[in-house]
Design a protein around this motif. Structure first.
Motif, PDB file in Angstrom:
ATOM      1  N   TRP A  46     -22.838  31.016 -80.068  1.00 13.59           N
ATOM      2  CA  TRP A  46     -22.480  32.209 -79.927  1.00 13.59           C
ATOM      3  C   TRP A  46     -23.013  33.011 -81.016  1.00 13.59           C
ATOM      4  N   ARG A  47     -23.824  32.542 -81.840  1.00 10.85           N
ATOM      5  CA  ARG A  47     -24.121  33.196 -83.255  1.00 10.85           C
ATOM      6  C   ARG A  47     -24.967  34.754 -82.746  1.00 10.85           C
ATOM      7  N   ASP A  48     -25.664  34.936 -81.793  1.00  9.27           N
ATOM      8  CA  ASP A  48     -26.372  36.136 -81.436  1.00  9.27           C
ATOM      9  C   ASP A  48     -25.234  37.069 -81.292  1.00  9.27           C
ATOM     10  N   TYR A  49     -24.477  36.632 -80.305  1.00 12.01           N
ATOM     11  CA  TYR A  49     -23.162  37.564 -80.006  1.00 12.01           C
ATOM     12  C   TYR A  49     -22.432  37.895 -81.307  1.00 12.01           C
ATOM     13  N   ILE A  50     -22.300  36.960 -82.049  1.00  6.97           N
ATOM     14  CA  ILE A  50     -21.381  37.194 -83.178  1.00  6.97           C
ATOM     15  C   ILE A  50     -21.885  38.032 -84.167  1.00  6.97           C
ATOM     16  N   LEU A  51     -23.391  37.791 -84.323  1.00  6.28           N
ATOM     17  CA  LEU A  51     -24.144  38.790 -85.410  1.00  6.28           C
ATOM     18  C   LEU A  51     -24.230  40.101 -84.805  1.00  6.28           C
ATOM     19  N   GLY A  52     -24.003  40.475 -83.397  1.00  7.02           N
ATOM     20  CA  GLY A  52     -24.302  41.727 -82.951  1.00  7.02           C
ATOM     21  C   GLY A  52     -22.850  42.488 -82.834  1.00  7.02           C
ATOM     22  N   LEU A  53     -21.936  41.846 -83.169  1.00  5.43           N
ATOM     23  CA  LEU A  53     -20.733  42.753 -83.290  1.00  5.43           C
ATOM     24  C   LEU A  53     -20.777  43.791 -84.355  1.00  5.43           C
TER      25      LEU A  53
END
Length: 62
Positions: A46-53
């Motif tokens: 989920w890192r890409d989603y989390i970093l995109g927050l």
């Protein structure tokens, strides 16, 4: 001191809250619950989603 670890933690906290709302039947309350439901490598997947927050307000208590 680098602000990245604090920003990451704040975004992960936001992510945990979002997952708790999105999956109320899973009873997600903390990081252990996230790992139980999404697997031990959840942060990697989920890192890409989390970093995109959006940047979290670090002054707000969690």
């Amino acid at each position: 001191m680098n602000k990245y670890p604090n920003e990451w933690r704040a975004k992960v906290c936001t992510f945990v809250r979002q997952m708790a709302v999105a999956y109320p039947h899973r009873r997600i309350r903390d990081m252990d619950d996230i790992a139980f439901h999404f697997g031990k490598r959840w942060a990697y997947h989920w890192r890409d989603y989390i970093l995109g927050l959006p940047p979290a307000d670090l002054r707000v208590p969690f």
